[in-house]
Design a protein around this motif. Structure first.
Motif, short mmCIF file in Angstrom:
data_model
loop_
_atom_site.label_atom_id
_atom_site.label_comp_id
_atom_site.label_asym_id
_atom_site.label_seq_id
_atom_site.Cartn_x
_atom_site.Cartn_y
_atom_site.Cartn_z
N ASP A 37 0.82 -1.21 0.00
CA ASP A 37 0.00 0.00 0.00
C ASP A 37 0.86 1.26 0.00
OD1 ASP A 37 -2.36 -1.32 -0.14
OD2 ASP A 37 -2.96 -0.97 1.94
N ASN A 38 2.00 1.19 0.69
CA ASN A 38 2.92 2.33 0.71
C ASN A 38 4.28 1.87 0.19
OD1 ASN A 38 4.43 4.61 1.14
ND2 ASN A 38 4.42 4.48 3.38
N PRO A 39 4.56 2.09 -1.09
CA PRO A 39 5.83 1.62 -1.65
C PRO A 39 7.00 2.56 -1.41
CG PRO A 39 4.56 2.67 -3.36
CD PRO A 39 3.71 2.72 -2.12
N TYR A 40 6.74 3.76 -0.86
CA TYR A 40 7.79 4.77 -0.81
C TYR A 40 8.98 4.40 0.08
CZ TYR A 40 4.74 7.47 -3.73
OH TYR A 40 3.97 7.88 -4.79
N PRO A 41 8.78 3.70 1.20
CA PRO A 41 9.96 3.23 1.95
C PRO A 41 10.84 2.29 1.12
CG PRO A 41 8.03 3.18 3.36
CD PRO A 41 7.54 3.47 1.98
N ALA A 42 10.23 1.45 0.29
CA ALA A 42 11.02 0.55 -0.57
C ALA A 42 11.81 1.36 -1.60
CB ALA A 42 10.10 -0.44 -1.27
N TYR A 43 11.22 2.45 -2.10
CA TYR A 43 11.96 3.30 -3.05
C TYR A 43 13.18 3.91 -2.39
CZ TYR A 43 7.56 3.13 -5.72
OH TYR A 43 6.44 2.73 -6.42
N GLU A 44 13.02 4.33 -1.14
CA GLU A 44 14.17 4.90 -0.42
C GLU A 44 15.22 3.84 -0.15
OE1 GLU A 44 14.71 8.13 -0.05
OE2 GLU A 44 12.87 8.23 -1.25
N ALA A 45 14.79 2.60 0.08
CA ALA A 45 15.75 1.51 0.27
C ALA A 45 16.51 1.24 -1.02
CB ALA A 45 15.02 0.26 0.74
N ILE A 46 15.85 1.37 -2.15
CA ILE A 46 16.53 1.24 -3.44
C ILE A 46 17.56 2.35 -3.60
CG2 ILE A 46 16.20 1.49 -5.95
CD1 ILE A 46 13.51 -0.01 -5.57
N ARG A 47 17.16 3.57 -3.26
CA ARG A 47 18.10 4.70 -3.37
C ARG A 47 19.31 4.47 -2.48
NH1 ARG A 47 16.01 9.05 -5.03
NH2 ARG A 47 14.12 8.87 -3.75
N ALA A 48 19.08 3.88 -1.31
CA ALA A 48 20.19 3.64 -0.37
C ALA A 48 21.17 2.62 -0.91
CB ALA A 48 19.64 3.18 0.97
N ARG A 49 20.76 1.79 -1.89
CA ARG A 49 21.66 0.79 -2.48
C ARG A 49 22.58 1.41 -3.52
NH1 ARG A 49 20.05 -4.75 -1.46
NH2 ARG A 49 18.72 -4.64 0.39
N GLY A 50 22.36 2.69 -3.87
CA GLY A 50 23.24 3.35 -4.84
C GLY A 50 22.46 3.87 -6.04
N VAL A 51 23.18 4.57 -6.90
CA VAL A 51 22.56 5.16 -8.09
C VAL A 51 21.94 4.08 -8.97
CG1 VAL A 51 23.04 6.44 -10.22
CG2 VAL A 51 24.07 7.17 -8.05
N LEU A 52 22.63 2.94 -9.09
CA LEU A 52 22.14 1.83 -9.90
C LEU A 52 22.33 0.55 -9.09
CD1 LEU A 52 20.99 1.20 -12.73
CD2 LEU A 52 23.33 0.79 -13.50
N TYR A 53 21.23 -0.15 -8.91
CA TYR A 53 21.24 -1.33 -8.03
C TYR A 53 20.81 -2.55 -8.83
CZ TYR A 53 18.80 -4.55 -4.83
OH TYR A 53 18.34 -5.66 -4.18
N HIS A 54 21.51 -3.68 -8.63
CA HIS A 54 21.16 -4.90 -9.34
C HIS A 54 20.40 -5.83 -8.42
CE1 HIS A 54 21.86 -8.76 -11.62
NE2 HIS A 54 21.48 -7.93 -12.57
N SER A 55 19.11 -6.01 -8.70
CA SER A 55 18.26 -6.87 -7.88
C SER A 55 18.55 -8.33 -8.18
CB SER A 55 16.79 -6.57 -8.18
OG SER A 55 15.95 -7.59 -7.69
N PRO A 56 18.39 -9.23 -7.21
CA PRO A 56 18.51 -10.67 -7.47
C PRO A 56 17.50 -11.16 -8.51
CG PRO A 56 18.58 -10.24 -5.11
CD PRO A 56 18.22 -8.95 -5.76
N LEU A 57 16.51 -10.35 -8.83
CA LEU A 57 15.55 -10.69 -9.88
C LEU A 57 16.15 -10.48 -11.27
CD1 LEU A 57 12.37 -9.18 -8.24
CD2 LEU A 57 12.63 -11.57 -8.93
#
Length: 412
Positions: A37-57
């Motif tokens: 319902d609230n994806p914005y914390p996940a977006y900030e977690a992505i930002r915390a991984r760096g400018v470009l992040y490689h997901s295990p997906l």
């Protein structure tokens, strides 16, 4: 069951199970795909991984505004595989202009631009205002308690884009019902059962527009279909291209506007001081539209595929590598938007958001969606200044399209 059906079911089940596992293990992109319902914390977690992040997906992900804007404008990326194939069917059913790369995308877009010219779109403001007032009259006549999405938000864009495209009044209810079944195309991953209903609705939509096209051929009007039929006759456009344009442009335009209206009214009600600002100065509705597009945009994520090796942020993406551009996260990049968690309709950032994408896939209907939402905010707030939430909202459960399924309100 045919082997292809079994295979598709297995693919979907495997993907859903993998997303759940990786989300539980802490992968922020998998959490996004879980459609919280609230994806914005996940977006900030992505930002915390760096400018470009490689997901295990096996997907590259960015919530960085500068990089996202760069990639959306980079012609080395497309929406299909490098050889022109679609991405796997269970990930994307779209075979319209929305899912094409140049040169076909360029040719079709050039043909549709005149319909969405801002000067032409602005002529419909009076029509939009009249629709909003009629809808509010109906709401008040029924006691003033209503669901914003079903009683108001869905009706306005369906009527306006119906006029622009050329959908007759008597066919708009059927268009709306079929659209409800097709929206998983815009939502990303769906279940096998939903994919079956989507394809059935697509067949129904093709039949509907096939009939409308023939009506417009016999009785041309001032609309997109009538304007484009001569292109079919001269051979620069095929009927196989016209029908998807007729189906998906109004679908995408309607969904964007519906959710821009819902998300904006929710944000304004949760910030009553800014609701009052618009009530006192309706011209501020334009700022409310721009800030909603930044703060809680209808389209949250775009996907691009590398068509050649591309170096970004110190890493090299290979051909056919996938990059998820989290536009809603980029719209809260503190390097571009100071105090990004704050909803502020006086913020001057309308040209910086990625709410309508950028580059060659910048949304054709952006001017239309903006002015419809502006009229909707103005009319609702001035006619119903004491509007209040009358129950919990229910979201639609998509990681791509952010919107509300239920939004109960009371006029006083």
């Amino acid at each position: 069951m045919e082997s292809s059906e079994r295979q598709l079911r297995a693919q979907m089940r495997f993907f859903h199970d993998l997303v759940r596992k990786l989300a539980a293990d802490g992968d922020p992109y998998a959490k996004v795909l879980s459609a919280p319902d609230n994806p914005y914390p996940a977006y900030e977690a992505i930002r915390a991984r760096g400018v470009l992040y490689h997901s295990p997906l096996n997907t590259w992900v960015t919530a960085d505004h500068e990089l996202a804007n760069q990639v959306l404008r980079d012609k080395r990326f497309g929406v299909r595989m490098a050889n022109g194939d679609k991405v796997p069917e269970f990930m994307n059913f779209d075979n319209s202009m929305l899912g094409l790369d140049p040169p076909d995308h360029t040719r079709l877009r050039r043909m549709t631009v005149p319909t969405f010219n801002p000067r032409i779109v602005e002529r419909w403001r009076g029509r939009a205002e009249a629709i909003c007032h009629r809808l509010i009259d109906d709401i008040l006549a029924k006691g003033g308690r209503f669901d914003l999405m079903t009683s108001f938000a869905h009706h306005l864009p369906t009527a306006v884009i119906g006029d622009l495209v050329g959908i007759p009044e008597e066919d708009r209810e059927q268009f709306h019902l079929l659209s409800r079944e097709i929206t998983p195309l815009l939502d990303g991953v769906v279940t096998y059962e939903k994919s079956v209903s989507v394809h059935a609705a697509l067949d129904g939509m093709a039949e509907l527009f096939g009939r409308i096209v023939e009506q417009r051929r016999a009785d041309p009007r001032e609309d997109m279909i009538s304007r484009m039929l001569p292109l079919v006759d001269e051979g620069s456009l095929t009927m196989a291209e016209l029908l998807p344009l007729c189906m998906f442009l109004p679908l995408a335009g309607t969904e964007t506007t519906v959710n821009l209206i819902g998300n904006g009214i929710l944000a304004l009600l949760r910030h009553p001081e800014q609701w009052r600002m618009v009530a006192e100065d309706p011209e501020l509705a334009q700022g409310a539209v721009n800030e909603t597009l930044r703060y809680d945009p209808p389209v949250q994520t775009y996907r691009r595929i590398a068509h050649e090796p591309v170096e970004l942020a110190g890493v090299t993406l290979a051909v056919d590598d996938e990059l998820a551009i989290v536009a809603a996260g980029a719209n809260r990049d503190p390097k571009v938007f100071p105090d990004p968690e704050r909803f502020d309709i006086t913020r001057s950032s309308r040209n910086d958001t990625l709410a309508f994408s950028a580059g060659i896939h910048y949304c054709l209907g952006a001017p239309l969606a903006k002015f419809e939402a502006e009229v909707a905010y103005q009319t609702l707030i001035t006619r119903l200044p004491d509007l209040r939430q009358a129950g919990p909202v229910r979201r639609r459960g998509s990681f791509i399209i952010r919107g509300l399924q239920e939004f109960p309100l009371s006029a006083g």
